[in-house]
Scaffold this motif. Structure first.
Motif, PDB file in Angstrom:
ATOM      1  N   SER A   1     128.491  35.889  61.005  1.00  0.00           N
ATOM      2  CA  SER A   1     127.135  35.702  60.483  1.00  0.00           C
ATOM      3  C   SER A   1     126.484  37.037  60.156  1.00  0.00           C
ATOM      4  O   SER A   1     125.875  37.210  59.089  1.00  0.00           O
ATOM      5  CB  SER A   1     126.281  34.934  61.496  1.00  0.00           C
ATOM      6  OG  SER A   1     126.810  33.649  61.733  1.00  0.00           O
TER       7      SER A   1
ATOM      8  N   GLU B  22     124.705  31.148  61.546  1.00  0.00           N
ATOM      9  CA  GLU B  22     125.196  30.626  62.831  1.00  0.00           C
ATOM     10  C   GLU B  22     124.975  29.123  62.932  1.00  0.00           C
ATOM     11  O   GLU B  22     125.832  28.394  63.451  1.00  0.00           O
ATOM     12  CB  GLU B  22     124.494  31.343  63.988  1.00  0.00           C
ATOM     13  CG  GLU B  22     124.997  32.758  64.236  1.00  0.00           C
ATOM     14  CD  GLU B  22     124.473  33.339  65.537  1.00  0.00           C
ATOM     15  OE1 GLU B  22     124.600  32.662  66.578  1.00  0.00           O
ATOM     16  OE2 GLU B  22     123.924  34.453  65.501  1.00  0.00           O
ATOM     17  N   GLU B  23     123.832  28.633  62.472  1.00  0.00           N
ATOM     18  CA  GLU B  23     123.572  27.196  62.490  1.00  0.00           C
ATOM     19  C   GLU B  23     124.553  26.443  61.594  1.00  0.00           C
ATOM     20  O   GLU B  23     124.833  25.260  61.820  1.00  0.00           O
ATOM     21  CB  GLU B  23     122.138  26.907  62.037  1.00  0.00           C
ATOM     22  CG  GLU B  23     121.070  27.379  63.009  1.00  0.00           C
ATOM     23  CD  GLU B  23     121.112  26.618  64.325  1.00  0.00           C
ATOM     24  OE1 GLU B  23     121.392  25.399  64.298  1.00  0.00           O
ATOM     25  OE2 GLU B  23     120.872  27.241  65.378  1.00  0.00           O
TER      26      GLU B  23
ATOM     27  N   SER C 127     130.657  32.133  63.439  1.00  0.00           N
ATOM     28  CA  SER C 127     130.519  32.936  64.648  1.00  0.00           C
ATOM     29  C   SER C 127     129.423  33.967  64.464  1.00  0.00           C
ATOM     30  O   SER C 127     129.086  34.330  63.324  1.00  0.00           O
ATOM     31  CB  SER C 127     131.840  33.637  64.956  1.00  0.00           C
ATOM     32  OG  SER C 127     132.127  34.614  63.962  1.00  0.00           O
TER      33      SER C 127
ATOM     34  N   ASP D 141     134.445  19.954  59.714  1.00  0.00           N
ATOM     35  CA  ASP D 141     133.407  20.903  60.114  1.00  0.00           C
ATOM     36  C   ASP D 141     133.703  22.327  59.671  1.00  0.00           C
ATOM     37  O   ASP D 141     132.809  23.059  59.244  1.00  0.00           O
ATOM     38  CB  ASP D 141     133.223  20.856  61.630  1.00  0.00           C
ATOM     39  CG  ASP D 141     132.545  19.562  62.079  1.00  0.00           C
ATOM     40  OD1 ASP D 141     131.945  18.883  61.233  1.00  0.00           O
ATOM     41  OD2 ASP D 141     132.638  19.239  63.278  1.00  0.00           O
ATOM     42  N   SER D 142     134.977  22.739  59.790  1.00  0.00           N
ATOM     43  CA  SER D 142     135.318  24.116  59.420  1.00  0.00           C
ATOM     44  C   SER D 142     135.101  24.353  57.930  1.00  0.00           C
ATOM     45  O   SER D 142     134.576  25.396  57.517  1.00  0.00           O
ATOM     46  CB  SER D 142     136.773  24.414  59.794  1.00  0.00           C
ATOM     47  OG  SER D 142     137.658  23.517  59.124  1.00  0.00           O
TER      48      SER D 142
ATOM     49  N   LYS E 190     133.073  22.573  56.014  1.00  0.00           N
ATOM     50  CA  LYS E 190     131.651  22.451  55.763  1.00  0.00           C
ATOM     51  C   LYS E 190     130.937  23.768  56.063  1.00  0.00           C
ATOM     52  O   LYS E 190     130.037  24.183  55.326  1.00  0.00           O
ATOM     53  CB  LYS E 190     131.056  21.329  56.608  1.00  0.00           C
ATOM     54  CG  LYS E 190     129.582  21.075  56.348  1.00  0.00           C
ATOM     55  CD  LYS E 190     129.037  19.957  57.217  1.00  0.00           C
ATOM     56  CE  LYS E 190     129.557  18.612  56.778  1.00  0.00           C
ATOM     57  NZ  LYS E 190     128.896  17.494  57.484  1.00  0.00           N
ATOM     58  N   SER E 191     131.338  24.439  57.138  1.00  0.00           N
ATOM     59  CA  SER E 191     130.720  25.723  57.486  1.00  0.00           C
ATOM     60  C   SER E 191     130.938  26.750  56.390  1.00  0.00           C
ATOM     61  O   SER E 191     130.014  27.476  56.004  1.00  0.00           O
ATOM     62  CB  SER E 191     131.304  26.244  58.807  1.00  0.00           C
ATOM     63  OG  SER E 191     130.994  25.378  59.869  1.00  0.00           O
TER      64      SER E 191
ATOM     65  N   GLY F 168     127.587  27.040  61.607  1.00  0.00           N
ATOM     66  CA  GLY F 168     128.820  26.941  62.383  1.00  0.00           C
ATOM     67  C   GLY F 168     129.664  28.197  62.392  1.00  0.00           C
ATOM     68  O   GLY F 168     130.763  28.206  62.960  1.00  0.00           O
TER      69      GLY F 168
END
Length: 366
Positions: free
Chosen positions: A228, A219-220, A224, A284-285, A287-288, A222
């Motif tokens: 997760s 979750e950290e 959901s 960000d997406s 990277k997650s 990014g």
């Protein structure tokens, strides 16, 4: 049968550590979670210190029965409907698990010939991964904190009871089995340092935090909550598959290759996580997804050297000796102590200072 019975007081009880993410989801605050998370490894520290002090007259069979009784008492205490009882009960359950983790490998090493040991140790590894799978599956059910603690305490009590009812005694053919060392060339010139180093690598490679907080870490990154927890079910399933493969093909890789290769990949992945988390030019997406993939690989590769290391440590000393029990207890005490520090500080650190600060100490120390 022997592997399953020994896992009841050792590997399967890591379910208690993996349950932490579920307790967080059930409503415990960060402070309560940190305290509850520290008591389980702290109990393991206390019990392994006790074994260290009693190593002058090692009795593995008696110690394993003591571990089962501690699990039963801890389960009864943890089932009481007050938060302090949960911490005290987890302390006692940790104490029983600590004794089981020290004595189970020694018991297997004493009874099982050299060539057959990896397969037997991987049975404990499969149980270890299965305990994580069970804990993460419970998190998906979104039980209340009370329901989860009752299940946890009941699991510990029943595990201890089953072990006492079916506990193995001295093997009838033990006298005819080959004693250690079976191959002196496989014994380290500094076995005590080797044992401590391997146990510390378990901590620095992130095994305690992966057991306790994998869904929270995803979750950290990014993802959901739903994604997760699905990944948290997938990685122990993959661990079971990998360890089962190695169980049925014990000669596929040498002990040295499994340990050095597994920990080497783990160190690389830890640095990959720290650099990916800090890399500024990745959306960000993406990277997650990248971080989640790295963490999944980390959970998979650490499962192999952790179990192989237990086998190697137990083989460094003649079986049944005071030195064997003493070194196993000492190395485990060091590991449980640093595990308690790791599990009680990791989540507050990543939430306050970010992923890079959280993972970098593990990468550097490994």
């Amino acid at each position: 049968r022997l592997g399953f019975l020994l896992s009841l007081v050792s590997s399967l009880q890591m379910f208690q550590q993996s349950l932490l993410a579920s307790l967080s989801d059930a409503g415990l605050s960060d402070t309560q979670l940190a305290f509850a998370s520290a008591t389980f490894p702290l109990g393991k520290v206390v019990s392994t210190l006790w074994l260290l002090l009693c190593s002058s007259s090692p009795d593995v069979v008696f110690s394993l029965k003591a571990a089962a009784r501690l699990l039963m008492i801890g389960g009864l205490v943890a089932g009481l409907p007050v938060l302090p009882a949960l911490s005290i009960g987890r302390l006692l359950m940790g104490a029983g698990t600590g004794i089981g983790f020290v004595c189970a490998p020694l018991y297997l090493t004493e009874l099982i010939p050299y060539t057959a040991r990896p397969a037997h140790f991987f049975v404990l590894g499969v149980a270890f991964a299965g305990s994580t799978l069970m804990a993460n599956a419970l998190a998906l059910a979104h039980f209340t904190e009370r329901s989860l603690t009752l299940f946890s305490s009941g699991f510990a009590f029943i595990s201890g009871l089953i072990y006492l009812l079916l506990s193995p005694e001295a093997h009838p053919l033990a006298a005819a089995l080959p004693k250690q060392p079976t191959d002196p060339t496989r014994i380290s010139g500094r076995p005590v340092a080797l044992a401590n180093a391997l146990m510390l690598l378990n901590v620095t490679c992130g095994v305690p935090i992966l057991l306790g907080f994998a869904p929270i870490i995803f979750e950290e990154f990014g993802l959901s909550p739903d994604a997760s927890f699905k990944l948290s079910l997938l990685f122990p399933t993959a661990q079971v598959f990998l360890l089962s493969l190695l169980h049925y093909h014990p000669g596929l890789l040498s002990r040295k290759s499994l340990i050095l290769g597994g920990y080497g990949i783990a160190v690389f992945v830890l640095f990959a996580i720290t650099t990916t988390a800090k890399y500024p030019f990745l959306p960000d997406s993406q990277k997650s997804v990248a971080l989640a993939c790295w963490l999944f690989v980390l959970t998979l590769v650490t499962s192999v050297p952790c179990n192989t290391a237990l086998c190697v440590i137990a083989e460094q000393f003649p079986s049944g000796t005071e030195e064997q029990m003493s070194v196993a207890s000492l190395s485990r005490t060091v590991m449980w102590l640093f595990s308690a520090i790791s599990t009680s500080t990791f989540v507050p650190i990543i939430r306050s200072y970010g992923l890079t600060v959280g993972f970098l100490p593990y990468a550097v120390s490994s």
